[in-house]
Design a protein around this motif. Structure first.
Motif, short mmCIF file in Angstrom:
data_model
loop_
_atom_site.label_atom_id
_atom_site.label_comp_id
_atom_site.label_asym_id
_atom_site.label_seq_id
_atom_site.Cartn_x
_atom_site.Cartn_y
_atom_site.Cartn_z
N MET A 284 -8.13 -9.25 2.97
CA MET A 284 -7.39 -10.10 2.06
C MET A 284 -7.05 -9.06 0.94
O MET A 284 -6.24 -8.45 0.55
CB MET A 284 -8.09 -11.30 1.80
CG MET A 284 -8.27 -12.18 2.77
SD MET A 284 -9.25 -12.24 4.13
CE MET A 284 -10.77 -13.26 3.65
N GLY A 285 -8.15 -9.02 -0.08
CA GLY A 285 -8.11 -8.29 -1.24
C GLY A 285 -8.32 -6.92 -1.15
O GLY A 285 -8.90 -6.45 -0.07
N VAL A 286 -7.99 -5.86 -1.93
CA VAL A 286 -8.12 -4.51 -1.80
C VAL A 286 -8.57 -3.84 -3.40
O VAL A 286 -8.00 -4.20 -4.11
CB VAL A 286 -7.23 -3.89 -1.08
CG1 VAL A 286 -5.81 -3.97 -2.06
CG2 VAL A 286 -7.48 -2.26 -0.94
N ALA A 287 -9.61 -3.25 -3.26
CA ALA A 287 -9.97 -2.45 -4.49
C ALA A 287 -9.91 -0.86 -4.50
O ALA A 287 -10.09 -0.31 -3.44
CB ALA A 287 -11.60 -2.65 -4.90
N VAL A 288 -9.43 -0.21 -5.35
CA VAL A 288 -9.34 1.24 -5.38
C VAL A 288 -10.02 1.94 -6.50
O VAL A 288 -9.93 1.38 -7.54
CB VAL A 288 -7.89 1.70 -5.44
CG1 VAL A 288 -7.56 2.88 -5.29
CG2 VAL A 288 -7.04 1.10 -4.19
N GLY A 289 -10.68 2.78 -6.07
CA GLY A 289 -11.62 3.47 -6.97
C GLY A 289 -12.23 4.60 -6.54
O GLY A 289 -12.65 4.83 -5.49
N ASP A 290 -12.47 5.81 -7.55
CA ASP A 290 -13.56 6.61 -6.91
C ASP A 290 -14.87 6.53 -6.99
O ASP A 290 -15.53 6.81 -7.86
CB ASP A 290 -13.12 8.10 -7.49
CG ASP A 290 -13.71 9.36 -7.14
OD1 ASP A 290 -14.87 9.20 -6.21
OD2 ASP A 290 -14.08 10.23 -7.98
N PHE A 291 -15.16 5.73 -5.68
CA PHE A 291 -16.64 5.27 -5.74
C PHE A 291 -17.60 6.05 -5.75
O PHE A 291 -19.00 6.07 -6.28
CB PHE A 291 -16.70 4.01 -4.83
CG PHE A 291 -17.96 3.12 -5.00
CD1 PHE A 291 -18.29 2.58 -6.13
CD2 PHE A 291 -18.62 2.54 -3.85
CE1 PHE A 291 -19.54 1.78 -6.23
CE2 PHE A 291 -19.36 2.07 -3.84
CZ PHE A 291 -19.90 1.22 -4.83
N ASP A 292 -17.47 7.24 -4.92
CA ASP A 292 -18.45 8.20 -4.74
C ASP A 292 -18.39 9.31 -5.45
O ASP A 292 -19.27 10.18 -5.36
CB ASP A 292 -18.58 8.73 -3.16
CG ASP A 292 -17.12 9.14 -2.86
OD1 ASP A 292 -16.09 9.18 -3.43
OD2 ASP A 292 -16.94 9.59 -1.78
N ALA A 333 -16.93 -14.94 3.18
CA ALA A 333 -15.30 -14.87 2.96
C ALA A 333 -14.86 -14.35 1.81
O ALA A 333 -14.96 -15.12 0.69
CB ALA A 333 -14.88 -16.14 3.22
N GLY A 334 -14.49 -12.84 1.81
CA GLY A 334 -14.19 -12.11 0.31
C GLY A 334 -12.75 -12.65 0.21
O GLY A 334 -11.83 -12.22 1.12
N TRP A 335 -12.29 -12.25 -1.18
CA TRP A 335 -11.06 -12.29 -1.75
C TRP A 335 -10.69 -11.08 -2.56
O TRP A 335 -10.50 -9.91 -2.30
CB TRP A 335 -10.46 -13.58 -2.05
CG TRP A 335 -10.71 -14.71 -1.21
CD1 TRP A 335 -11.59 -15.55 -0.75
CD2 TRP A 335 -9.48 -14.85 -0.10
NE1 TRP A 335 -11.27 -16.40 0.19
CE2 TRP A 335 -9.95 -16.27 0.71
CE3 TRP A 335 -8.50 -14.44 0.06
CZ2 TRP A 335 -9.19 -16.37 1.62
CZ3 TRP A 335 -7.45 -14.87 1.09
CH2 TRP A 335 -8.11 -15.93 2.04
N GLY A 336 -10.71 -11.51 -4.01
CA GLY A 336 -10.39 -10.56 -4.76
C GLY A 336 -11.78 -9.49 -4.98
O GLY A 336 -12.93 -9.81 -4.55
N ALA A 337 -11.52 -8.14 -5.37
CA ALA A 337 -12.51 -7.14 -5.35
C ALA A 337 -12.03 -6.31 -6.57
O ALA A 337 -10.91 -6.07 -6.63
CB ALA A 337 -12.57 -6.58 -4.10
N LEU A 338 -13.03 -5.61 -7.16
CA LEU A 338 -12.81 -4.68 -8.16
C LEU A 338 -13.92 -3.61 -8.46
O LEU A 338 -15.12 -3.88 -8.57
CB LEU A 338 -12.57 -5.25 -9.33
CG LEU A 338 -12.50 -5.01 -10.72
CD1 LEU A 338 -11.32 -4.03 -11.07
CD2 LEU A 338 -12.72 -5.74 -12.08
N PHE A 339 -13.32 -2.35 -8.57
CA PHE A 339 -14.23 -1.27 -9.11
C PHE A 339 -14.17 -1.14 -10.45
O PHE A 339 -13.22 -1.10 -11.13
CB PHE A 339 -13.91 -0.03 -8.65
CG PHE A 339 -14.25 0.32 -6.92
CD1 PHE A 339 -15.51 0.26 -6.51
CD2 PHE A 339 -13.04 0.53 -6.06
CE1 PHE A 339 -15.95 0.51 -5.12
CE2 PHE A 339 -13.40 0.55 -4.89
CZ PHE A 339 -14.88 0.59 -4.18
#
Length: 575
Positions: A284-292, A333-339
């Protein structure tokens, strides 16, 4: 460049760390929670109802957008009772809001779905794009004073498919922002919610620069007829152009995957299989970021309770699924996500919106906090961010200019939620207002990196992400207890770069591209007016932060004699 490294720890260590983190965040003289839900108190009265009769699809979007160019994020929110009123709220500069919904020129609209914002006509303000579910999508030109004009028909951008998320990026490198729109097409399901035999392909609108667009998705091979949710343009290989990722439901026959396209001189090359990002799931949702923290953008996709994948970018064109390593599977059941860095310790944390389905337990929203080791504990309950209910849209911004990021969340059968951050302001920070080049005035797709000692931290500017939503375009870094930023590097789309030193902390600092240096009034040349400003800045009688920044010709953090020669050269080459 040196990057921070990860360490792992035992479950006992994780538990102790989680207790310590929550304890630190809830402790203090006044026992203030890390987040306070204050939407109504701050002037945001906007109730989102559960839609009926297939007049919607899967939640609504929300966006922080500086609509009046006054430096603070305003709020646009969807999903009002009967899904009709578009919420337009002006930030008064202190984190309190004034409702302009009924005077914005945007009429009541049915079947609203998602929202994104970009300056499509390069006139210096942000315009709004609204997706709708099986109704005409709409582009609203910003006329100033929180009023808008529908230019959808004239722009040629009014698709009427079952549209979900949208994203802006300059895929062809001509300096103008293009638009990708996802349509949710599932032809095998009977029922009134789906039109049998009707196919709606995804769309890639190329900006022609005259206020109109043309669909280039078929020519570029990205016109999928799939149950697509959210696109995002981002630079996965650090070559300064806009690559494309699509979050897509696998469908009931398991035939659909997510897609990753590498941008090769404006041609979108499918590298899904080679990169390991196919993700055959109900994405569904997708988050983008340099998590590591390795200098490359990672991907996090929300899913059903089977678990959310975390794709860590290895920097060689491949990704490794690492949700178990990081402990961020969520299993709801996930939707929005954010780094985002909620506590200003310099490390990206992860917030996940969940839908609390009947019979499920532990389906509250998650906040996975990065304390410098993995696995990452979920501390949402301890900091006041669980948001019980069915959460979909999600956006972040520093609404009150105190240096930490606040959150807006859309829940069904609830007023829009505004979580004001009380935690990050206790540590140092910096925000950057990146000035764009050419027609891309808001620098969509730019990358900013800062160095603290030997460690680098990076952020990228996105327009359209998470789930049908958009974050504020200012670039935010938590600095923890650092008292200076050793270096700033900026890479604009197309590859233009600058390096700066001695940038002061706890402020919002403008970052100008090389061709704007010395041009204080922004009129495209260096004339007597600009020369007078340069002299005043040099003498210390003009301390306006924009004038100081645009006249720091060599980027050393000082306005002094070292800037005179480069200013003269810039003036001589000016039109």
């Amino acid at each position: 460049m040196l990057r921070r490294t990860r360490t792992s720890c035992s479950l006992g260590t994780i538990g102790a760390a989680m207790i310590a983190i929550v304890g630190q965040q809830s402790a203090g003289a006044q026992q203030i929670a890390s987040f306070s839900e204050l939407a109504i108190q701050r002037g945001i009265v906007y109730y989102t109802a559960s839609p009926n009769n297939c007049t919607y699809s899967y939640g609504f979007g929300i966006a922080f957008v500086d609509l009046d160019n006054d430096g603070d994020p305003d709020l646009v929110t969807l999903g009002d009772l009967d899904s009709r009123r578009v919420g337009v709220f002006e930030n008064d500069g202190t984190g309190f809001f004034v409702d302009h919904s009924t005077t914005s020129g945007i009429p009541e609209l049915q079947r609203l779905s998602g929202v994104s914002a970009a300056d499509y006509d390069s006139d210096g303000d942000l315009d709004l794009f609204l997706t709708r579910y099986r109704a005409t999508n709409l582009l609203y030109r910003n006329e100033g004073a929180f009023t808008f004009t529908d230019v959808s028909a004239a722009a040629g951008i009014g698709d009427n498919g079952p549209s979900m998320g949208s994203a802006w990026g300059d895929y062809d490198g001509d300096g103008r922002l293009d638009l990708y729109v996802s349509n949710y097409s599932l032809l095998s399901i009977p029922g009134e919610c789906y039109e049998q035999g009707v196919q709606y392909a995804n769309l890639l609108y190329r900006n022609l620069g005259d206020g109109t667009f043309e669909d280039q998705a078929p020519a570029l091979g990205v016109d999928f007829v799939e149950p697509a949710f959210q696109p995002i343009f981002f630079d996965y290989d650090n070559d300064s152009d806009a690559d494309l990722y699509l979050s897509t439901d696998k469908g009931y026959s398991l035939e659909f995957n997510n897609h990753l396209f590498e941008n090769v001189a404006g041609v979108l090359v499918d590298v899904t299989d080679a990169s390991g990002t196919a993700a055959n799931l109900e994405s569904m949702g997708v988050a983008v970021g340099d998590f590591d923290g390795n200098g490359f953008q990672d991907l996090y996709c929300t899913n059903t309770p089977l678990g959310n994948p975390l794709f860590l970018n290895q920097g060689d064109g491949t990704f490794v699924e690492s949700s178990a390593l990081a402990g961020v599977g969520s299993f709801a059941a996930g939707w929005g996500a954010l780094f985002f860095d909620f506590d200003n310790n310099g490390l990206l944390d992860l917030y996940v919106c969940n839908e609390w389905l009947p019979g499920q337990q532990f389906a509250l929203n998650r906040l996975y906090v990065d304390g410098g080791f993995w696995r990452c504990p979920d501390i949402a309950l301890g900091v006041g961010l669980t948001a019980p209910g069915q959460s979909f849209g999600l956006a972040a911004a520093d609404i009150d200019d105190d240096g930490d990021l606040d959150l807006a969340v859309q829940n069904y059968d609830s007023n829009t939620l505004l979580f004001v951050n009380n935690e990050g302001e206790t540590r140092n920070w910096v925000k950057f207002d990146v000035v764009g080049q050419g027609d891309n005035l808001f620098a969509i797709g730019a990358n900013v990196k800062i160095r603290l000692g030997s460690i680098w931290y990076g952020r990228e500017i996105f327009a359209g992400s998470s789930y049908k939503s958009q974050n504020d375009l200012k670039v935010h870094f938590g600095l923890n207890d650092a008292t200076q930023i050793d270096e700033v590097q900026v890479v604009w789309p197309g590859g233009s770069t600058r390096s700066l030193a001695n940038v002061a902390i706890n402020q919002t600092f403008p970052l100008y591209p090389p061709e704007r240096l010395g041009d204080s009034d922004g009129d495209g040349d260096i004339d007597s007016i600009d020369m007078a400003v340069f002299v005043d800045v040099l003498m210390g009688t003009d301390t306006d932060i924009d004038h100081v920044a645009v006249n720091d010709m060599n980027g050393d953090g000082f306005n002094n004699g070292a800037d005179i020669a480069p200013f003269a050269l810039q003036a001589l080459s000016s039109p």
